[in-house]
Design an enzyme around this catalytic site. Structure first.
Site, mmCIF file in Angstrom:
data_model
loop_
_atom_site.group_PDB
_atom_site.id
_atom_site.type_symbol
_atom_site.label_atom_id
_atom_site.label_comp_id
_atom_site.label_asym_id
_atom_site.label_seq_id
_atom_site.Cartn_x
_atom_site.Cartn_y
_atom_site.Cartn_z
ATOM 1 N N ARG A 27 2.923 5.106 -7.715
ATOM 2 C CA ARG A 27 2.819 5.419 -6.359
ATOM 3 C C ARG A 27 2.534 7.124 -6.221
ATOM 4 N NH1 ARG A 27 5.466 1.006 -6.567
ATOM 5 N NH2 ARG A 27 6.003 -0.168 -4.730
ATOM 6 N N ASP A 316 12.197 -8.047 -11.670
ATOM 7 C CA ASP A 316 11.327 -7.627 -12.978
ATOM 8 C C ASP A 316 12.266 -7.726 -14.194
ATOM 9 O OD1 ASP A 316 9.036 -7.534 -11.917
ATOM 10 O OD2 ASP A 316 9.031 -5.277 -11.419
#
Length: 436
Positions: A27, A316
């Protein structure tokens, strides 16, 4: 082909700092490239996934210096300053990059194509393409709604109100990024909390993002202003060490400067429920993200039924959590995690298969797994090219009865370059075979 061979015994001791957070690094590159002015990033993860994102923006005319030892300077092109790419944009192994880039590219005035490696080319893109098309994007995918994605430029996007059917930070982020280019307001409602790095970072770049409970909104036609971003260590990468130190007797390890964003600490919550000895030291805020040093000591773990509200917060980290479950007393039950079947591999199936090779009773369910803890045996494991599975089974070697050989570990560099040397310094007996 690169393989890991770990020998039984050993404990994790001392202080280590794992690489920068992959989600935040992606990001930072994206928003820094779309901002006006010079964005400085420190602590950047320079793994292959993030480098693929950076390379894509360079192809679209963004100037950047580095990364060098985690430092990167990005000369932003502004929201409307990207140039037409002369070739397809290769996202490598990164589903995050492809889905978020789809949102950005949907708002450009040029055509583009997103491609990926063999693993990424099998991953579904319908859940991000469909809402983007509702906003006015024109996206063509390959058979089965899989990459490559061909995105037609010059479309007028409009804000929509979208109730996400499945909790996904990638879909949410893609729509917010498309919303930067949309007329009116883009409103997203989440069915469960997911990582909020995009919202936090947009605010850091001076963009107004409103959050009220599960509702996130922004309006288009604003500007991003360059800033400095200090990327904390990745809690997903720290997870392998959290689990390794929890299961290996005599371990006492401090993980430095780890991001502890409330939307990412499911692994800490789950391990604590299993009896792990984890302590957060020196909590602080860096660049809008909460950070702490994490001390973890060996503990006797017990099986649990993993709470449903923790599943999106640890999605994750489950491959490593499954190793903890295999070493715990009793049975651990996970449900509501169908998302694991469409990661870099089918992580439910691949982990169950690997655990069985280690002598553990692991039974798949459609959306989860049942693991009965026991004594791990030595064996040979196929990681199926999945970086998180490779590192998880490497840590299992700390307490196995014989050597654990993990095949096909090259993709570890996508998220954790230097994993093996760092693990070895901490106390894992690991050897890298093959490659250069």
């Amino acid at each position: 082909m690169i393989d890991y061979v770990t020998q039984p015994g050993g404990k994790l001791i001392g202080r280590v700092r794992v690489p920068g957070d992959k989600s935040i690094s992606h990001r930072a590159v994206m928003l820094g490239s779309l901002a006006e002015g010079e964005t400085r990033v420190t602590g950047l993860l320079d793994g292959e996934d993030v480098l693929s994102t950076l390379a894509a923006f360079r192809v679209m005319g963004v100037r950047a210096e580095g990364p060098e030892q985690g430092s990167l300077v990005i000369h932003g092109a502004g929201l409307h300053g990207l140039k037409t790419p002369q070739s397809a944009l290769d996202m490598g192994n990164s589903g995050t990059a492809m889905r978020l880039m789809a949102g950005i590219l949907a708002g450009q005035n040029f055509d583009s194509e997103l491609i990926g490696d063999e693993s990424l080319s099998k991953r579904p893109m319908k859940r991000v393409a469909d809402p983007l098309c509702r906003m006015g994007a024109v996206i063509q995918a390959a058979e089965g709604d899989r990459p490559p994605l061909r995105i037609k430029g010059g479309q007028k996007l409009r804000g929509i109100e979208y109730h996400m059917p499945v909790a996904s930070a990638q879909v949410k982020s893609s729509l917010l990024l498309a919303g930067l280019y949309a007329q009116g307001e883009t409103v997203i409602t989440e069915p469960a909390p997911t990582r909020d790095h995009t919202e936090r970072m947009l605010r850091g770049f001076g963009y107004d993002v409103q959050t009220k409970g599960a509702r996130i909104s922004l309006r288009g036609d604003g500007k991003l202003k360059a800033c400095h971003i200090d990327v904390p260590a990745d809690i997903s990468s720290a997870t392998f060490f959290l689990v390794g130190a929890s299961i290996a007797p005599g371990s006492d390890l401090v993980l430095e400067h780890v991001g502890i964003n409330p939307t990412r600490i499911g692994v800490i919550n789950i391990l604590k429920l299993m009896g792990a000895n984890i302590e957060l030291l020196n909590p602080r805020e860096v660049g809008g993200e909460p950070v702490a040093d994490i001390r973890v000591r060996a503990a006797k773990l017990h099986g649990i039924r993993i709470p449903g509200d923790q599943v999106p917060l640890a999605i994750d980290e489950f491959p490593a959590i499954f190793i903890a479950a295999a070493c715990a007393e009793g049975e651990t039950v996970l449900t509501g995690a169908h998302e694991l079947r469409v990661k870099e591999s089918d992580r439910i199936a691949v982990m169950a298969q690997g655990l069985k090779h280690l002598g553990i009773d692991a039974r798949e369910t459609p959306d989860g797994i049942l693991i009965k803890g026991g004594r791990l045996q030595g064996s040979e494991i196929d990681s199926h090219g999945d970086h998180r599975i490779a590192m998880s089974f490497a840590m299992a070697g700390l307490v196995s009865a014989g050597p654990v050989t993990v095949r096909d570990c090259k993709n570890v560099d996508t998220s954790f370059p230097g994993f093996a040397p760092l693990a070895k310094r901490a106390g894992l007996s690991i050897e890298v075979q093959g490659g250069r």
